[in-house]
Scaffold this motif. Structure first.
Motif, PDB file in Angstrom:
ATOM      1  N   ALA A  14      -1.270   0.302   1.481  1.00 57.76           N
ATOM      2  CA  ALA A  14      -1.866   0.087   2.151  1.00 57.76           C
ATOM      3  C   ALA A  14      -1.516   0.681   3.548  1.00 57.76           C
ATOM      4  CB  ALA A  14      -0.856  -1.507   2.451  1.00 57.76           C
ATOM      5  N   SER A  15      -2.402   1.964   3.460  1.00 55.85           N
ATOM      6  CA  SER A  15      -1.778   2.452   5.130  1.00 55.85           C
ATOM      7  C   SER A  15      -3.172   3.194   5.042  1.00 55.85           C
ATOM      8  CB  SER A  15      -1.209   3.516   4.540  1.00 55.85           C
ATOM      9  OG  SER A  15      -1.047   4.642   5.172  1.00 55.85           O
ATOM     10  N   SER A  16      -4.043   3.636   6.165  1.00 55.24           N
ATOM     11  CA  SER A  16      -5.341   3.787   6.114  1.00 55.24           C
ATOM     12  C   SER A  16      -4.965   5.604   6.509  1.00 55.24           C
ATOM     13  CB  SER A  16      -6.228   4.058   7.604  1.00 55.24           C
ATOM     14  OG  SER A  16      -5.989   2.505   7.687  1.00 55.24           O
TER      15      SER A  16
ATOM     16  N   MET B 132     -10.001  -0.644  12.836  1.00 54.44           N
ATOM     17  CA  MET B 132      -9.649  -1.278  11.563  1.00 54.44           C
ATOM     18  C   MET B 132     -10.049  -2.628  11.708  1.00 54.44           C
ATOM     19  SD  MET B 132      -6.690   0.095  11.032  1.00 54.44           S
ATOM     20  CE  MET B 132      -5.803   1.586  11.440  1.00 54.44           C
TER      21      MET B 132
ATOM     22  N   THR C 152      -8.722  -5.597   8.865  1.00 60.19           N
ATOM     23  CA  THR C 152      -7.084  -5.938  10.484  1.00 60.19           C
ATOM     24  C   THR C 152      -7.483  -6.809  11.568  1.00 60.19           C
ATOM     25  OG1 THR C 152      -5.928  -3.677   9.660  1.00 60.19           O
ATOM     26  CG2 THR C 152      -4.630  -4.944  11.681  1.00 60.19           C
TER      27      THR C 152
ATOM     28  N   CYS D 104      -3.549  -0.316  16.641  1.00 66.13           N
ATOM     29  CA  CYS D 104      -2.764  -0.705  15.620  1.00 66.13           C
ATOM     30  C   CYS D 104      -2.297   1.087  14.755  1.00 66.13           C
ATOM     31  CB  CYS D 104      -1.705  -2.067  14.800  1.00 66.13           C
ATOM     32  SG  CYS D 104      -3.617  -2.263  13.337  1.00 66.13           S
TER      33      CYS D 104
ATOM     34  N   ILE E  20      -1.074   2.216   9.038  1.00 61.82           N
ATOM     35  CA  ILE E  20       0.836   2.500   8.038  1.00 61.82           C
ATOM     36  C   ILE E  20       1.105   0.713   7.897  1.00 61.82           C
ATOM     37  CG2 ILE E  20       1.302   4.479   9.407  1.00 61.82           C
ATOM     38  CD1 ILE E  20       3.936   2.609  11.063  1.00 61.82           C
ATOM     39  N   PRO E  21       1.527   0.747   7.326  1.00 64.36           N
ATOM     40  CA  PRO E  21       1.896  -0.472   5.971  1.00 64.36           C
ATOM     41  C   PRO E  21       2.505  -1.390   7.362  1.00 64.36           C
ATOM     42  CG  PRO E  21       2.671   0.957   4.847  1.00 64.36           C
ATOM     43  CD  PRO E  21       2.030   1.468   5.876  1.00 64.36           C
ATOM     44  N   GLY E  22       1.633  -2.360   7.571  1.00 66.75           N
ATOM     45  CA  GLY E  22       2.161  -3.979   8.377  1.00 66.75           C
ATOM     46  C   GLY E  22       1.738  -3.523  10.160  1.00 66.75           C
TER      47      GLY E  22
ATOM     48  N   THR F 113      -6.578  -3.121   4.164  1.00 67.40           N
ATOM     49  CA  THR F 113      -6.270  -1.755   4.868  1.00 67.40           C
ATOM     50  C   THR F 113      -7.617  -0.862   3.744  1.00 67.40           C
ATOM     51  OG1 THR F 113      -3.989  -1.693   4.382  1.00 67.40           O
ATOM     52  CG2 THR F 113      -5.270   0.183   4.276  1.00 67.40           C
TER      53      THR F 113
ATOM     54  N   ASN G  87     -10.266  -1.514   6.014  1.00 66.98           N
ATOM     55  CA  ASN G  87     -10.656   0.025   7.297  1.00 66.98           C
ATOM     56  C   ASN G  87     -10.882   1.367   6.519  1.00 66.98           C
ATOM     57  OD1 ASN G  87      -9.042  -2.014   8.197  1.00 66.98           O
ATOM     58  ND2 ASN G  87      -7.135  -1.506   7.921  1.00 66.98           N
TER      59      ASN G  87
HETATM   60  N1  ASP Z   1      -2.160  -1.155   6.812  1.00 65.97           N
HETATM   61  C1  ASP Z   1      -3.379  -0.974   7.528  1.00 65.97           C
HETATM   62  C2  ASP Z   1      -3.935  -0.088   7.528  1.00 65.97           C
HETATM   63  O1  ASP Z   1      -3.197   1.359   7.179  1.00 65.97           O
HETATM   64  C3  ASP Z   1      -2.758  -1.512   8.998  1.00 65.97           C
HETATM   65  C4  ASP Z   1      -2.794  -2.803   9.276  1.00 65.97           C
HETATM   66  O2  ASP Z   1      -0.821  -3.486   8.971  1.00 65.97           O
HETATM   67  O3  ASP Z   1      -3.101  -3.826   9.788  1.00 65.97           O
HETATM   68  O4  ASP Z   1      -5.313   0.499   7.793  1.00 65.97           O
END
Ligand code: ASP
Length: 440
Positions: free
Chosen positions: A284-286, A319, A322, A360, A363-365, A404, A407
């Motif tokens: 969950a992290s680009s 994103m 997102t 944003c 990163i996760p979240g 993600t 993304n």
């Molecule tokens: N986790 C997503 C990403 O890393 C960003 C988000 O929280 O939407 O692409």
């Protein structure tokens, strides 16, 4: 060989090459369901530890990689006219995909109305638990667009590097690289220095990827165990709208986009980046997936120059998954609370989601924090905002994994389209799945 045969072979080889990560993903879901039913603290702690080791290892290489990739990408383009052309095209393509994503999200949420009658899922007990956290998030984001933009300019680039703020790092790296490109031959020692950093970080990435299967397994198991399958059934309509939106983006929008703007065969590209897609879903992290996205694209013929310029910037700025989630989530809450959705409000939600998503971090979240920007001005009371956030938090991880994946795929799609337009793609490599085996 017919194209469809090549595509099938490519997908088959993609899966064969990455079968261990895929197995990690599937086993992770099963283990998560089991852990949800029968939580075992020792197993949970072990899985959390393994997952964190994997995430930290890839995070470790992100900053040197982003800076060196941008320096190499921009200085190899050199000529500022070409750089401007490439940069404008990149922003144009990213903007198209994000705009379509918010339109798809808004359309699906309005037609399918996942929020109508959903107030019962929005549990105010959980809300009170996270009240403080949410209140400070909302406060920090309130009317703060100008401050957010100001924060993109690093006062001290070293401080940004130390605290890992990706957007200011990128702003500095881009400016610095453009300046390096302008000063001519004298930049050679410096560029060689970054070429060495880049090569070494990619080597470390290869090593870290040996740990991808257990890492993805552990991360998936921990996230699935937090909600189990029951929550899927309860809020299936909301998750269904999201999954449909992400599916449309992956299987309709990206293929049409590549058809219109390039001659890149989408399935060949998907087969090439399968590994990055799975790791994006697992982590969950680009940003954490970035080294792998670059490696996958380069191994299958997209030039160093385009990959290093487009993908690091995309991992922070582009994103669309997102943005889609933010639109669906906000419309869901307005429906649940019976706020009348005027066309003006819908356009406002879409525009704010485009801005919020591109500010944003990968990163996760992160997407759930910047959603506060979109939620402000929706006419919801503070209690409703807090409870709404609490609901979104409950199912955050699974939606994060899905968005993600979108993304990261979108970054590769734009890189491939630009590489095609600029004659910077080796189709013999992209279209011949066997090559990957040789290079690997
Ligand atoms: N986790 C997503 C990403 O890393 C960003 C988000 O929280 O939407 O692409």
């Amino acid at each position: 060989m017919k194209l469809y045969m090549q595509v099938l072979i490519a997908l088959g080889l993609g899966l064969k090459r990455n079968w261990h990560i895929f197995a990690g993903l599937v086993l992770g879901v099963l283990a998560g369901i089991w852990l949800h039913k029968d939580p075992n603290p020792i197993v949970m702690t072990t899985f959390t530890f393994i997952g964190q080791v994997f995430i930290r290892l890839i995070q470790m290489v992100v900053i040197p990689l982003v800076i060196s990739a941008i320096v190499i990408g921009i200085t190899s383009i050199g000529d500022s006219k070409q750089l401007g052309k490439l940069g404008t095209k990149m922003i144009f393509y990213y903007a198209i995909l994000t705009t379509i994503a918010v339109a798809v999200g808004a359309f699906l949420a309005i037609v399918m109305q996942p929020g109508v009658g959903a107030t019962s899922f929005i549990n105010s007990e959980i809300a009170s638990d996270i009240q403080l956290q949410v209140a400070s998030t909302i406060e920090a984001q309130k009317g703060n667009l100008l401050n957010i933009i100001l924060g993109f300019i690093p006062k001290n680039p070293i401080e940004s590097i130390v605290s890992g703020e990706m957007v200011p790092i990128i702003v500095f790296a881009v400016l610095f690289s453009v300046a390096l490109a302008k000063v001519g031959e004298i930049n050679r020692p410096f560029v060689s220095f970054f070429e060495s950093i880049f090569a070494a970080t990619m080597k470390i990435t290869d090593w870290i990827m040996c740990f991808a299967a257990p890492g993805v397994f552990a991360l998936t198991a921990v996230s699935v165990s937090a909600f189990g399958v029951d929550i899927f059934l309860t809020i299936s309509k909301y998750l269904g709208v999201l999954a449909l939106g992400f599916g449309i983006q992956l299987f309709v929008v990206f293929p049409i986009f590549l058809k219109v703007f390039s001659k890149v065969p989408i399935w060949m590209l998907y087969a090439a980046i399968a590994e990055a897609m799975m790791v994006a879903f697992g982590t969950a992290s680009s940003s954490a997936t970035l080294p792998l996205t670059i490696a996958c694209c380069e191994k299958r013929g997209i030039s160093h120059k385009v990959t290093n310029f487009v993908i690091p910037l995309g991992a922070t700025l582009n994103m669309d998954g997102t943005a889609l989630l933010q639109v669906v989530a906000v419309i869901f809450l307005t429906q649940a609370y019976g706020v009348a959705l005027t066309p003006f409000l819908i356009i406002q939600i879409c525009l704010l989601a485009i801005i919020a998503s591109s500010t944003c971090a990968g990163i996760p979240g992160a997407g759930l924090i910047t959603i506060a920007l979109v939620l402000n001005g929706m006419g919801l009371s503070p209690e409703q905002l807090v409870a709404g956030f609490a609901f979104l938090f409950t199912i955050e991880r699974i939606t994060d994994m899905m968005r993600t994946l979108v993304n990261v795929t979108s970054d590769a799609v734009v890189a491939a389209a630009i590489a095609d337009n600029e004659n910077e793609i080796n189709y013999d490599l992209l279209n011949n799945p066997e090559f990957n085996e040789v290079i690997n």
